[in-house]
Design a protein around this motif. Structure first.
Motif, short mmCIF file in Angstrom:
data_model
loop_
_atom_site.label_atom_id
_atom_site.label_comp_id
_atom_site.label_asym_id
_atom_site.label_seq_id
_atom_site.Cartn_x
_atom_site.Cartn_y
_atom_site.Cartn_z
N VAL A 1 0.72 -1.23 -0.16
CA VAL A 1 -0.11 0.06 -0.13
C VAL A 1 0.88 1.44 0.15
O VAL A 1 0.81 2.23 -0.81
CB VAL A 1 -0.90 -0.09 1.33
N VAL A 2 1.86 1.26 0.93
CA VAL A 2 2.72 2.38 0.98
C VAL A 2 3.49 2.49 -0.58
O VAL A 2 3.41 3.64 -1.06
CB VAL A 2 3.99 2.10 1.79
N ALA A 3 3.71 1.58 -1.05
CA ALA A 3 4.62 1.86 -2.56
C ALA A 3 3.57 2.07 -3.65
O ALA A 3 3.97 2.75 -4.48
CB ALA A 3 5.13 0.38 -2.70
N ASN A 4 2.43 1.54 -3.58
CA ASN A 4 1.42 1.74 -4.59
C ASN A 4 0.24 2.52 -4.55
O ASN A 4 -0.41 2.79 -5.57
CB ASN A 4 1.11 0.38 -5.35
N GLU B 1 -0.47 8.62 -1.49
CA GLU B 1 -0.18 9.79 -2.47
C GLU B 1 0.17 11.22 -1.55
O GLU B 1 -0.42 11.21 -0.64
CB GLU B 1 -1.24 9.90 -3.46
N ASP B 2 0.84 12.00 -2.42
CA ASP B 2 0.67 13.50 -1.73
C ASP B 2 -0.64 14.02 -2.37
O ASP B 2 -1.03 13.69 -3.25
CB ASP B 2 1.75 14.22 -2.30
N ASN B 3 -1.44 14.73 -1.20
CA ASN B 3 -2.62 15.33 -1.46
C ASN B 3 -2.68 16.58 -0.80
O ASN B 3 -2.04 16.95 0.07
CB ASN B 3 -3.65 14.35 -1.56
N LEU C 1 8.81 8.89 12.17
CA LEU C 1 8.35 7.44 12.11
C LEU C 1 7.68 6.82 10.64
O LEU C 1 7.31 5.91 10.97
CB LEU C 1 7.21 7.55 13.33
N LEU C 2 7.43 7.81 9.95
CA LEU C 2 6.94 7.37 8.58
C LEU C 2 8.03 6.41 8.10
O LEU C 2 9.18 6.44 8.14
CB LEU C 2 6.85 8.48 7.67
N PRO C 3 7.41 5.28 7.20
CA PRO C 3 8.29 4.48 6.23
C PRO C 3 9.12 5.65 5.36
O PRO C 3 8.51 6.57 4.68
CB PRO C 3 7.15 3.75 5.28
N THR C 4 10.29 5.00 5.13
CA THR C 4 11.20 5.91 4.33
C THR C 4 10.57 6.23 2.75
O THR C 4 10.76 7.13 2.34
CB THR C 4 12.49 5.06 4.11
N ALA C 5 9.95 5.19 2.20
CA ALA C 5 9.49 5.35 0.94
C ALA C 5 8.39 6.58 0.80
O ALA C 5 8.37 7.35 0.01
CB ALA C 5 8.78 3.99 0.55
N LEU C 6 7.60 6.55 1.95
CA LEU C 6 6.43 7.57 1.83
C LEU C 6 7.14 8.99 2.20
O LEU C 6 6.71 9.72 1.71
CB LEU C 6 5.42 7.16 3.09
N ARG C 7 8.24 9.05 3.27
CA ARG C 7 8.89 10.24 3.57
C ARG C 7 9.52 10.70 2.39
O ARG C 7 9.45 12.11 1.86
CB ARG C 7 9.75 9.91 4.59
N ASP C 8 10.07 9.87 1.46
CA ASP C 8 10.51 10.54 0.09
C ASP C 8 9.52 10.84 -0.86
O ASP C 8 9.91 11.72 -1.62
CB ASP C 8 11.45 9.17 -0.39
N LEU D 1 9.64 15.17 2.14
CA LEU D 1 10.40 15.63 3.50
C LEU D 1 11.56 15.38 4.02
O LEU D 1 11.96 14.46 3.94
CB LEU D 1 9.04 14.81 4.57
N LYS D 2 12.00 16.50 4.24
CA LYS D 2 13.56 16.19 4.47
C LYS D 2 13.65 15.38 5.95
O LYS D 2 12.96 15.86 6.87
CB LYS D 2 13.98 17.77 4.75
N TRP D 3 14.72 14.55 5.91
CA TRP D 3 15.20 13.87 7.20
C TRP D 3 16.70 13.83 6.89
O TRP D 3 17.04 13.01 6.18
CB TRP D 3 14.37 12.54 7.04
N THR D 4 17.54 14.24 8.13
CA THR D 4 18.81 14.14 8.06
C THR D 4 19.27 13.14 8.82
O THR D 4 18.60 12.62 9.88
CB THR D 4 19.39 15.50 8.39
N ASP D 5 20.45 12.73 9.01
CA ASP D 5 21.03 12.22 10.29
C ASP D 5 21.00 12.92 11.41
O ASP D 5 20.86 12.04 12.26
CB ASP D 5 22.54 11.97 9.93
N ALA D 6 21.10 14.15 11.50
CA ALA D 6 20.95 14.73 12.63
C ALA D 6 19.58 14.74 13.17
O ALA D 6 19.30 14.55 14.66
CB ALA D 6 21.16 16.12 12.37
N ASP D 7 18.55 14.84 12.41
CA ASP D 7 17.24 14.48 12.51
C ASP D 7 17.00 13.19 13.45
O ASP D 7 16.08 12.83 14.40
CB ASP D 7 16.13 14.57 11.46
N GLU D 8 17.59 12.12 12.68
CA GLU D 8 17.28 10.72 13.43
C GLU D 8 18.01 10.73 14.71
O GLU D 8 17.28 9.93 15.63
CB GLU D 8 18.13 9.69 12.28
N ARG D 9 19.18 11.42 14.95
CA ARG D 9 19.86 11.47 16.27
C ARG D 9 18.93 12.01 17.36
O ARG D 9 18.69 11.43 18.53
CB ARG D 9 21.08 12.07 16.05
#
Length: 280
Positions: A174-177, A180-182, A228-235, A239-247
């Motif tokens: 579902v995330v992959a297919n 959507e952005d809306n 917390l979002l799946p990486t595929a949906l974040r991309d 949506l910007k997500w950095t190593d600093a954000d993860e830390r």
């Protein structure tokens, strides 16, 4: 015809369930933004929320009602049956045409299950980061219980993957297919920042005191919602997500785990969950 006759015969969850050990923890509130983003990124749900919801005008009330409904489904015993019927009746009127020109209905089983299933996924994700991961066996039991709640809500066996492994495959698909952005996603992302959000009505905070607190709250909610979002949906949502954000997210998780384990149940749990556990 009674409520119980209209819905499948399903035994409400009890104190022996994994759900009772998981759902009532207030720390799970940190995943609310993620759960909502997963849901409104589905075109049917996004359209329904855009056309029929008042959450921009009443964000705290909408959140409070959503949490109360979920707690009732898990901890309400026979009241869960009444709540399931109420939800189905409420969603009967939510229909229209989405921005793709496709007709939608909130009781479409695909969309109705996605709301329920994405809440399950977010709960597990929250446990991993902010509480304590469930074991593989606990996840399987928790998913089986979630399917029971799905039947209570009016879904059928064939609408839901049979086991947790099947659910993981379904979720990734579902995330992959499908997501959507809306417009609703963008509205929700803006609201999570809390730039124009009034103080929660139960805090009785004057605006002068709420104003300096609001940016910090918005930063935490945004960090959690995106992180917390799946990486595929974040991309897909850019949506910007950095190593600093993860830390930062991992530090927040460590603090929340340490603090939460020292808080007594009376404060750590929602009142409905606390009362239910105290009664057994």
């Amino acid at each position: 015809m009674s409520t119980e006759a209209r819905l499948p015969t399903v035994t409400p969850l009890g104190p022996d369930s994994v759900a009772w050990q998981v759902v009532g923890d207030r720390r799970l509130l940190l995943g609310a933004g993620t759960a909502l983003l997963l849901q409104v990124a589905h075109p049917v749900i996004g359209a329904g929320v855009h056309d029929h919801s008042n959450y921009p005008e009443d964000p705290w009330g909408r959140l409070d009602r959503t949490i109360d409904s979920l707690l009732c489904q898990v901890f309400g015993g026979r009241e869960a049956i009444v709540e399931a019927e109420r939800l189905r009746e409420m969603h009967k009127a939510i229909k229209g045409v989405d921005h793709h020109g496709e007709r939608y209905h909130a009781l479409n089983p695909e969309a109705y299950w996605w709301v329920h299933g994405s809440t399950f996924w977010t709960t597990l994700r929250m446990r991993d980061v902010f509480v304590q991961p469930l074991s593989r066996e606990e996840k399987s039991r928790f998913y089986a219980e979630w399917r029971r709640l799905g039947l209570l809500l009016g879904l059928r066996e064939h609408h839901m993957p049979a086991d947790h492994e099947g659910f993981e495959t379904y979720f990734d698909g579902v995330v992959a297919n499908r997501l959507e952005d809306n417009h609703t996603v963008r509205e929700l992302l803006a609201s999570i920042t809390m730039r124009d959000t009034p103080p929660p009505p139960w805090w009785f905070l004057p605006e002068a005191l709420w104003r300096p607190v609001r940016p910090a709250g918005g930063n935490v909610l945004t960090l959690c919602a995106i992180g917390l979002l799946p990486t595929a949906l974040r991309d897909r949502l850019s949506l910007k997500w950095t190593d600093a954000d993860e830390r930062r997210l991992q530090r927040l998780g460590a603090i929340t785990r340490a603090a939460g384990n020292r808080v007594p149940d009376r404060l750590r749990l929602y009142p409905k969950a606390y009362r239910a556990k105290r009664s057994y």
